[in-house]
Design a protein around this motif. Structure first.
Motif, PDB file in Angstrom:
ATOM      1  N   ILE A  69       0.849  -1.200   0.000  1.00  0.00           N
ATOM      2  CA  ILE A  69       0.000   0.000   0.000  1.00  0.00           C
ATOM      3  C   ILE A  69       0.885   1.251   0.000  1.00  0.00           C
ATOM      4  O   ILE A  69       0.655   2.175  -0.794  1.00  0.00           O
ATOM      5  N   ALA A  70       1.880   1.297   0.868  1.00  0.00           N
ATOM      6  CA  ALA A  70       2.748   2.474   0.954  1.00  0.00           C
ATOM      7  C   ALA A  70       3.474   2.717  -0.371  1.00  0.00           C
ATOM      8  O   ALA A  70       3.561   3.866  -0.832  1.00  0.00           O
ATOM      9  N   ILE A  71       3.976   1.654  -0.980  1.00  0.00           N
ATOM     10  CA  ILE A  71       4.646   1.789  -2.281  1.00  0.00           C
ATOM     11  C   ILE A  71       3.689   2.402  -3.294  1.00  0.00           C
ATOM     12  O   ILE A  71       4.043   3.316  -4.046  1.00  0.00           O
ATOM     13  N   HIS A  72       2.452   1.928  -3.297  1.00  0.00           N
ATOM     14  CA  HIS A  72       1.505   2.400  -4.311  1.00  0.00           C
ATOM     15  C   HIS A  72       0.940   3.781  -4.009  1.00  0.00           C
ATOM     16  O   HIS A  72       0.599   4.516  -4.938  1.00  0.00           O
ATOM     17  N   VAL A  73       0.866   4.160  -2.754  1.00  0.00           N
ATOM     18  CA  VAL A  73       0.500   5.546  -2.440  1.00  0.00           C
ATOM     19  C   VAL A  73       1.568   6.473  -3.005  1.00  0.00           C
ATOM     20  O   VAL A  73       1.258   7.497  -3.625  1.00  0.00           O
ATOM     21  N   TYR A  74       2.827   6.102  -2.826  1.00  0.00           N
ATOM     22  CA  TYR A  74       3.924   6.886  -3.392  1.00  0.00           C
ATOM     23  C   TYR A  74       3.823   6.949  -4.914  1.00  0.00           C
ATOM     24  O   TYR A  74       3.959   8.018  -5.515  1.00  0.00           O
ATOM     25  N   ILE A  75       3.544   5.815  -5.541  1.00  0.00           N
ATOM     26  CA  ILE A  75       3.400   5.782  -7.000  1.00  0.00           C
ATOM     27  C   ILE A  75       2.256   6.683  -7.443  1.00  0.00           C
ATOM     28  O   ILE A  75       2.380   7.434  -8.418  1.00  0.00           O
ATOM     29  N   VAL A  76       1.127   6.616  -6.744  1.00  0.00           N
ATOM     30  CA  VAL A  76      -0.008   7.482  -7.080  1.00  0.00           C
ATOM     31  C   VAL A  76       0.419   8.947  -7.023  1.00  0.00           C
ATOM     32  O   VAL A  76       0.125   9.726  -7.934  1.00  0.00           O
ATOM     33  N   LEU A  77       1.126   9.311  -5.983  1.00  0.00           N
ATOM     34  CA  LEU A  77       1.541  10.709  -5.826  1.00  0.00           C
ATOM     35  C   LEU A  77       2.493  11.147  -6.931  1.00  0.00           C
ATOM     36  O   LEU A  77       2.340  12.235  -7.488  1.00  0.00           O
ATOM     37  N   ILE A  78       3.482  10.306  -7.267  1.00  0.00           N
ATOM     38  CA  ILE A  78       4.435  10.745  -8.296  1.00  0.00           C
ATOM     39  C   ILE A  78       3.838  10.684  -9.701  1.00  0.00           C
ATOM     40  O   ILE A  78       4.344  11.340 -10.605  1.00  0.00           O
ATOM     41  N   GLU A  79       2.771   9.921  -9.873  1.00  0.00           N
ATOM     42  CA  GLU A  79       2.124   9.887 -11.191  1.00  0.00           C
ATOM     43  C   GLU A  79       1.058  10.969 -11.343  1.00  0.00           C
ATOM     44  O   GLU A  79       0.623  11.244 -12.463  1.00  0.00           O
ATOM     45  N   THR A  80       0.644  11.563 -10.258  1.00  0.00           N
ATOM     46  CA  THR A  80      -0.427  12.572 -10.332  1.00  0.00           C
ATOM     47  C   THR A  80       0.099  13.929  -9.867  1.00  0.00           C
ATOM     48  O   THR A  80       0.631  14.684 -10.665  1.00  0.00           O
ATOM     49  N   VAL A  81      -0.027  14.224  -8.595  1.00  0.00           N
ATOM     50  CA  VAL A  81       0.265  15.579  -8.107  1.00  0.00           C
ATOM     51  C   VAL A  81       1.735  15.956  -8.164  1.00  0.00           C
ATOM     52  O   VAL A  81       2.062  17.138  -8.246  1.00  0.00           O
ATOM     53  N   LEU A  82       2.634  14.990  -8.143  1.00  0.00           N
ATOM     54  CA  LEU A  82       4.068  15.290  -8.167  1.00  0.00           C
ATOM     55  C   LEU A  82       4.725  14.968  -9.507  1.00  0.00           C
ATOM     56  O   LEU A  82       5.948  14.984  -9.619  1.00  0.00           O
ATOM     57  N   PHE A  83       3.927  14.682 -10.519  1.00  0.00           N
ATOM     58  CA  PHE A  83       4.509  14.229 -11.780  1.00  0.00           C
ATOM     59  C   PHE A  83       5.420  15.263 -12.417  1.00  0.00           C
ATOM     60  O   PHE A  83       6.498  14.930 -12.914  1.00  0.00           O
ATOM     61  N   ARG A  84       5.021  16.515 -12.407  1.00  0.00           N
ATOM     62  CA  ARG A  84       5.802  17.548 -13.098  1.00  0.00           C
ATOM     63  C   ARG A  84       7.131  17.857 -12.400  1.00  0.00           C
ATOM     64  O   ARG A  84       8.012  18.459 -13.000  1.00  0.00           O
ATOM     65  N   THR A  85       7.272  17.420 -11.163  1.00  0.00           N
ATOM     66  CA  THR A  85       8.522  17.678 -10.433  1.00  0.00           C
ATOM     67  C   THR A  85       9.227  16.353 -10.130  1.00  0.00           C
ATOM     68  O   THR A  85      10.073  15.903 -10.882  1.00  0.00           O
ATOM     69  N   ARG A  86       8.856  15.727  -9.062  1.00  0.00           N
ATOM     70  CA  ARG A  86       9.495  14.471  -8.628  1.00  0.00           C
ATOM     71  C   ARG A  86       9.246  13.325  -9.615  1.00  0.00           C
ATOM     72  O   ARG A  86      10.159  12.557  -9.914  1.00  0.00           O
ATOM     73  N   GLY A  87       8.039  13.213 -10.103  1.00  0.00           N
ATOM     74  CA  GLY A  87       7.703  12.135 -11.027  1.00  0.00           C
ATOM     75  C   GLY A  87       8.538  12.160 -12.287  1.00  0.00           C
ATOM     76  O   GLY A  87       9.000  11.122 -12.764  1.00  0.00           O
ATOM     77  N   ARG A  88       8.754  13.322 -12.823  1.00  0.00           N
ATOM     78  CA  ARG A  88       9.566  13.469 -14.036  1.00  0.00           C
ATOM     79  C   ARG A  88      10.963  12.913 -13.800  1.00  0.00           C
ATOM     80  O   ARG A  88      11.522  12.204 -14.639  1.00  0.00           O
ATOM     81  N   LYS A  89      11.516  13.191 -12.632  1.00  0.00           N
ATOM     82  CA  LYS A  89      12.861  12.712 -12.306  1.00  0.00           C
ATOM     83  C   LYS A  89      12.873  11.200 -12.083  1.00  0.00           C
ATOM     84  O   LYS A  89      13.759  10.507 -12.567  1.00  0.00           O
ATOM     85  N   VAL A  90      11.886  10.706 -11.345  1.00  0.00           N
ATOM     86  CA  VAL A  90      11.817   9.272 -11.054  1.00  0.00           C
ATOM     87  C   VAL A  90      11.704   8.460 -12.340  1.00  0.00           C
ATOM     88  O   VAL A  90      12.359   7.426 -12.495  1.00  0.00           O
ATOM     89  N   PHE A  91      10.881   8.930 -13.270  1.00  0.00           N
ATOM     90  CA  PHE A  91      10.645   8.189 -14.506  1.00  0.00           C
ATOM     91  C   PHE A  91      11.631   8.545 -15.623  1.00  0.00           C
ATOM     92  O   PHE A  91      11.577   7.969 -16.702  1.00  0.00           O
ATOM     93  N   GLY A  92      12.533   9.491 -15.347  1.00  0.00           N
ATOM     94  CA  GLY A  92      13.538   9.859 -16.338  1.00  0.00           C
ATOM     95  C   GLY A  92      12.952  10.494 -17.592  1.00  0.00           C
ATOM     96  O   GLY A  92      13.401  10.231 -18.700  1.00  0.00           O
ATOM     97  N   ILE A  93      11.956  11.354 -17.407  1.00  0.00           N
ATOM     98  CA  ILE A  93      11.286  11.993 -18.537  1.00  0.00           C
ATOM     99  C   ILE A  93      11.886  13.378 -18.769  1.00  0.00           C
ATOM    100  O   ILE A  93      12.039  14.162 -17.830  1.00  0.00           O
TER     101      ILE A  93
END
Length: 119
Positions: A13-37
């Motif tokens: 659950i914790a892993i997927h809450v983090y994934i939800v956050l980086i794919e949605t509200v944090l995508f333009r900042t942290r998510g972009r870095k995590v996914f190498g976009i």
């Protein structure tokens, strides 16, 4: 074994809450870095990632119901269903996107699922 199943499910659950956050509200900042976009692709990919984050949110919901439902049989069914979905999605992600997904998603889900089945 039930305690181990519960703890491993909470980790998933914790892993997927983090994934939800980086794919949605944090995508333009942290998510972009995590996914190498690359920054020039962020605007085009943001709606797709947000949609994907929504689906991961449904996985979190299933697992949370699994842990919180007052009827243990129903809770177990939700947990097992959610963990199977996470494991399958992880295998698909590993085959189509990155092998790292297998270790981030599938392995924890498979361990939790094994613990539920042994409990």
């Amino acid at each position: 074994m039930l305690l181990i199943a519960t703890l491993l499910t909470a980790i998933v659950i914790a892993i997927h809450v983090y994934i939800v956050l980086i794919e949605t509200v944090l995508f333009r900042t942290r998510g972009r870095k995590v996914f190498g976009i690359k920054e020039d692709r962020v605007d085009a990919l943001a709606p797709l990632m947000s949609n994907q984050g929504c689906y991961n949110g449904f996985l979190v919901a299933s697992l949370a119901v699994g842990l919180l439902h007052p009827n243990p049989a129903i809770g177990r069914a939700f947990a097992v269903f959610g963990l199977v979905c996470v494991a399958v999605a992880g295998v698909w992600g590993a085959a189509t996107v990155s092998r790292r997904i297998l270790f981030v998603q599938t392995v924890p889900a498979a361990l939790a699922l094994a613990a539920w089945l042994a409990a």
